[in-house]
Design an enzyme around this catalytic site. Sequence first.
Site, PDB file in Angstrom:
ATOM      1  N   GLY A  12       0.848  -1.208   0.000  1.00 39.57           N
ATOM      2  CA  GLY A  12       0.000   0.000   0.000  1.00 39.57           C
ATOM      3  C   GLY A  12       0.874   1.246   0.000  1.00 39.57           C
ATOM      4  N   ARG A  73       0.723  -4.953  -5.710  1.00 36.22           N
ATOM      5  CA  ARG A  73       0.903  -6.242  -5.062  1.00 36.22           C
ATOM      6  C   ARG A  73       1.266  -7.203  -6.201  1.00 36.22           C
ATOM      7  NH1 ARG A  73      -2.949  -3.746  -1.337  1.00 36.22           N
ATOM      8  NH2 ARG A  73      -1.715  -3.511   0.553  1.00 36.22           N
ATOM      9  N   ASP A 104       5.559  -5.160   5.977  1.00 37.60           N
ATOM     10  CA  ASP A 104       6.234  -6.410   6.350  1.00 37.60           C
ATOM     11  C   ASP A 104       6.174  -7.460   5.239  1.00 37.60           C
ATOM     12  OD1 ASP A 104       3.507  -6.718   6.789  1.00 37.60           O
ATOM     13  OD2 ASP A 104       3.823  -8.291   8.277  1.00 37.60           O
ATOM     14  N   THR A 127       4.019   2.342   5.429  1.00 37.25           N
ATOM     15  CA  THR A 127       2.619   1.903   5.433  1.00 37.25           C
ATOM     16  C   THR A 127       1.889   2.766   6.449  1.00 37.25           C
ATOM     17  OG1 THR A 127       1.088   0.188   6.216  1.00 37.25           O
ATOM     18  CG2 THR A 127       3.357  -0.015   6.959  1.00 37.25           C
ATOM     19  N   ASP A 129      -0.364   1.881   8.311  1.00 32.47           N
ATOM     20  CA  ASP A 129      -0.884   1.072   9.427  1.00 32.47           C
ATOM     21  C   ASP A 129       0.007   1.024  10.662  1.00 32.47           C
ATOM     22  OD1 ASP A 129      -3.165   0.438   8.048  1.00 32.47           O
ATOM     23  OD2 ASP A 129      -2.399  -1.454   7.265  1.00 32.47           O
ATOM     24  N   ASP A 131       2.348  -1.008  11.470  1.00 33.99           N
ATOM     25  CA  ASP A 131       2.288  -2.386  11.972  1.00 33.99           C
ATOM     26  C   ASP A 131       3.561  -3.175  11.659  1.00 33.99           C
ATOM     27  OD1 ASP A 131       1.960  -2.494   9.269  1.00 33.99           O
ATOM     28  OD2 ASP A 131       0.272  -3.880   9.289  1.00 33.99           O
ATOM     29  N   ARG A 173      -6.823  -3.046   8.646  1.00 34.67           N
ATOM     30  CA  ARG A 173      -7.474  -4.345   8.486  1.00 34.67           C
ATOM     31  C   ARG A 173      -7.070  -5.267   9.628  1.00 34.67           C
ATOM     32  NH1 ARG A 173      -6.961  -6.264   2.531  1.00 34.67           N
ATOM     33  NH2 ARG A 173      -8.206  -4.402   2.157  1.00 34.67           N
TER      34      ARG A 173
END
Length: 324
Positions: A12, A73, A104, A127, A129, A131, A173
């Site tokens: 992303g 992707r 990741d 990203t 996120d 994460d 997500r």
Amino acid sequence: MVRRLGILTSGGDSPGMNAAIRAAERSASSRGIEVIGYQDGYNGLVFGQSTDLGDRSVGNIIQRGGTVLGTSRCPEFREPEGRAKAAETLRNDKVDGLIIIGGDGSFKGALALSDEHGIDVVGIPGTIDNDVWGTEETLGFDTAVNSAMRAIDQVRDTSESTGMMFFVEVMGRHSGAIAIQTAVATGAVGVLVPESHSDIDRLVNRIEAARARGKRSHIIVVAEGDEAGGAFGVADRVNKMMPYPHRVVVLGHIQRGGAPTARDRVIASQSGALAIQALVDGRSGIMIGIQGALPVEVPLKEVVEHGPPATDYGLLQLARDIAG
Ligand code: ADP
Ligand code: F6P
């Protein structure tokens, strides 16, 4: 001797990726090193799509969201045959090392490329996120939180005026990082995230107690991956117990775009520069993380093996403790 390096953005997109590309190119060219930008993530390697970057080609991009290299992707890269094609591209292009800006998943791919084909790789976490283990911040997170915060501030105005409850869905997500920070920053009455059980009874009790004290505006922040089914799912369940007028707002990809904040531009610039320095000095198989507000080198293997970082349950609790 490092003469030519490659760079790509994968997964992303996130605000700050361009600032990192710029910093890497400028740091490389000041050492006489050429930089090739591979297009659309690992697709650029597998299918041989690239562009030569120069000082001017990265001009005027530090303030732009998204990524000028494109991202994707790439299912082919998950297979050994795809990675063999990617390594061949890098060998044909005489590239001495590769910088991967992504999450990741992208780092798992980078590590496989390094293990199987001896390519020197350096990752930069990008990203929204937040994460990725081994870094306190990923590029784009600060911008995404600020975008969500501004949007919710605007929703707050209409909530206060009309007395309607708002369930606002933010991205994530698998990660509640954006939801938790945004909830604290906007004074939300509730916050629901994938990493913790959604206790709807407790949420309803908190809203009822706030209403009884005369509170008019109620914002409930819901991460998209919450087990209750995102903001629509939570709104349905709350409405069954407490049928007050309400609306659902899904912020969606608005959070992924837009001009990066100063913070994201700064960490992107630090990370891009350190990634080049590391490759020039012969260090690879690492990710440039931010720890204690400083750029540091973290082994990619540890990042990938560790999986997602710990959720900030302390901040989640704070959001709930200080909700009006
Ligand atoms: P992110 O990097 O943001 O986590 P993805 O998980 O979608 O995003 O990964 C981006 C790309 O990285 C994938 O499309 C794929 O090409 C590559 N990738 C992801 N996981 C692996 C893996 N286990 N092995 C090889 N390549 C991978
Ligand atoms: O960039 C991270 C993220 O925004 C997640 O929060 C979200 O679940 C996902 O990407 C959606 O990505 P896409 O719309 O590209 O599938």
